[in-house]
Design an enzyme around this catalytic site. Structure first.
Site, PDB file in Angstrom:
ATOM      1  N   GLU A  47       0.861  -1.202   0.000  1.00 20.86           N
ATOM      2  CA  GLU A  47       0.000   0.000   0.000  1.00 20.86           C
ATOM      3  C   GLU A  47       0.887   1.238   0.000  1.00 20.86           C
ATOM      4  O   GLU A  47       2.001   1.226   0.526  1.00 20.86           O
ATOM      5  CB  GLU A  47      -0.912  -0.007   1.236  1.00 20.86           C
ATOM      6  N   ARG A 104      -5.177   1.229 -24.372  1.00 19.65           N
ATOM      7  CA  ARG A 104      -5.421   0.346 -25.518  1.00 19.65           C
ATOM      8  C   ARG A 104      -6.765  -0.364 -25.433  1.00 19.65           C
ATOM      9  O   ARG A 104      -7.315  -0.745 -26.441  1.00 19.65           O
ATOM     10  CB  ARG A 104      -4.279  -0.670 -25.658  1.00 19.65           C
ATOM     11  N   ASP A 178      -0.553  -0.003 -39.020  1.00 23.85           N
ATOM     12  CA  ASP A 178      -1.858  -0.674 -39.149  1.00 23.85           C
ATOM     13  C   ASP A 178      -2.857   0.316 -39.741  1.00 23.85           C
ATOM     14  O   ASP A 178      -2.568   1.508 -39.869  1.00 23.85           O
ATOM     15  CB  ASP A 178      -2.355  -1.235 -37.807  1.00 23.85           C
ATOM     16  N   LYS A 202      -2.268  -5.131 -40.982  1.00 25.65           N
ATOM     17  CA  LYS A 202      -1.899  -5.952 -39.822  1.00 25.65           C
ATOM     18  C   LYS A 202      -3.122  -6.679 -39.296  1.00 25.65           C
ATOM     19  O   LYS A 202      -4.194  -6.085 -39.180  1.00 25.65           O
ATOM     20  CB  LYS A 202      -1.343  -5.027 -38.729  1.00 25.65           C
ATOM     21  N   ARG A 204      -4.497  -9.082 -35.983  1.00 26.39           N
ATOM     22  CA  ARG A 204      -4.136  -9.416 -34.605  1.00 26.39           C
ATOM     23  C   ARG A 204      -5.199 -10.343 -34.043  1.00 26.39           C
ATOM     24  O   ARG A 204      -6.386 -10.133 -34.262  1.00 26.39           O
ATOM     25  CB  ARG A 204      -4.085  -8.110 -33.801  1.00 26.39           C
TER      26      ARG A 204
HETATM   27  C1  R5P Z   1      -1.692  -0.966 -31.193  1.00 27.55           C
HETATM   28  O1  R5P Z   1      -2.815  -0.709 -31.603  1.00 27.55           O
HETATM   29  C2  R5P Z   1      -0.740   0.081 -30.763  1.00 27.55           C
HETATM   30  O2  R5P Z   1      -0.909   1.285 -31.448  1.00 27.55           O
HETATM   31  C3  R5P Z   1       0.696  -0.403 -30.923  1.00 27.55           C
HETATM   32  O3  R5P Z   1       0.921  -0.685 -32.285  1.00 27.55           O
HETATM   33  C4  R5P Z   1       0.952  -1.639 -30.124  1.00 27.55           C
HETATM   34  O4  R5P Z   1       0.441  -1.528 -28.832  1.00 27.55           O
HETATM   35  C5  R5P Z   1       2.430  -1.907 -30.040  1.00 27.55           C
HETATM   36  O5  R5P Z   1       2.621  -3.070 -29.304  1.00 27.55           O
HETATM   37  P1  R5P Z   1       3.862  -4.000 -29.563  1.00 27.55           P
HETATM   38  O6  R5P Z   1       5.075  -3.114 -29.567  1.00 27.55           O
HETATM   39  O7  R5P Z   1       3.856  -4.966 -28.385  1.00 27.55           O
HETATM   40  O8  R5P Z   1       3.652  -4.697 -30.855  1.00 27.55           O
END
Ligand code: R5P
Length: 326
Positions: A47, A104, A178, A202, A204
């Site tokens: 804490e 995110r 992306d 991309k 995911r």
């Molecule tokens: C995803 O939508 C974010 O904008 C980043 O592209 C992503 O969080 C990057 O994560 P990492 O470096 O683990 O691929």
């Protein structure tokens, strides 16, 4: 009868959590004010205790905390600081979160998921925050999650000016890793004279965190210097796969530019061994000495934060900081 003078003069006060005190020091130096002395420690069970060592009654409080690893602890500490300020009668409290954790998860991708970006905003509001100040939120609509003013700052002009000063703009392509970041790529392009943009298709699997599958490059990058942009580099999987895809598609050079260097797990090794000629990031999050490497450039976000804090304190315009690129 002795005279009572009423002072309506506002007092700017800066408070730093323990997440990244060096950035708070830099902001304080830019503003030319000291950080308010604060005691903070952890109890044996984890804490957190916080106490300000000077009166904060009536002040315009700015509480800086970077939501760095361990992110839950930094967020909790900032919430506790806000609570302490509210109970000590600060006049206005602004949460300064250069990197806003949990951003995110800003929507439900599948049933029975949380929307943590909203939860964060609610937590700060409940703790007593009047305003939020953040840099490059994962998505702009997160601003609407907080019931109050949000100063959404952009590192983009600083990053774009830096990159633009180093490359031949006639051979430049801005690449979004992306489809979701194409609008940001367009803003980069606007700032750099209308250069072409491309994006990586991309995919995911939402059930597997931090795993992305890079598809094909959409756009012609043959012989181009590509700047692949992102809001954050976490494990660096997304961005280094994008670099490979761009070289495979004929790019002559690739530069990585991102605002938030989360740099978890394999990120540094992936970036070091990637074929990108330069990795440009900001210091919204701390970069430790062992995370630094030769072609890494870290631009300081402190001047932007300080300017925005001053504008808010003086009831000026934060939008004016972006020359129309907000
Ligand atoms: C995803 O939508 C974010 O904008 C980043 O592209 C992503 O969080 C990057 O994560 P990492 O470096 O683990 O691929």
């Amino acid at each position: 009868m002795s005279e009572i003078r009423l002072s309506s003069e506002k007092r700017l006060r800066l408070f730093a959590g323990r997440g990244f005190p060096e950035l708070a020091d830099e902001v304080a130096a830019e503003l030319g004010i000291p950080l308010t002395p604060t005691s903070a420690y952890d109890f044996a069970n984890g804490e957190i205790f916080v106490r300000f060592e000077e009166s904060v009654r009536g002040c315009d409080a700015f509480v800086i905390q970077s939501h760095t690893n361990p992110v839950n602890k930094q967020i909790m500490e900032q919430l506790i600081m806000v609570d302490a300020l509210k109970r000590a009668s600060a006049k206005r409290i602004t949460v300064v979160a250069p990197f806003y954790g949990y951003a995110r998860q800003d929507k439900k991708s599948r049933g029975r998921e949380p929307i943590t970006a909203r939860l964060m905003a609610d937590l700060f509001k409940t703790a007593g925050a009047d305003r939020l100040m953040c840099v490059d939120l994962h998505t702009s609509q997160i601003q609407g999650f907080f019931d109050g003013p949000v100063d959404h700052l952009f590192a983009l002009p600083m990053l774009a000016n830096y990159v633009g000063s180093k490359v031949d703009r006639s051979r430049l392509t801005i690449v979004s890793p992306d489809s979701g970041r194409v609008r940001v790529a367009e803003r980069w392009s606007d700032l750099l004279g209308g250069c072409p943009i491309a994006f990586i298709h991309k995919t995911r699997d939402p059930r597997i965190p931090n795993e992305s599958t890079t598809g094909r490059v959409v756009g012609d990058v043959q012989g181009q210097t590509c700047v692949v942009i992102d809001d954050m580099i976490d494990t660096a999987g997304t961005i280094t796969k994008a670099v490979e895809a761009l070289f495979d598609a004929g790019a002559a050079d690739v530069i990585i530019a991102a605002t938030h260097a989360v740099l978890s797990g394999p990120a540094v090794d992936r970036l070091k061994s990637s074929r990108a000629s330069e990795v440009v990031i900001t210091n919204t999050l701390p970069i430790t000495e062992d995370q630094k490497f030769d072609n890494l450039t870290v631009l300081s976000i402190a001047p932007l934060l300080a300017r925005a804090i001053r504008e808010v304190f003086e009831d000026g315009s934060v939008t004016s900081l972006f020359d129309g690129h907000s």
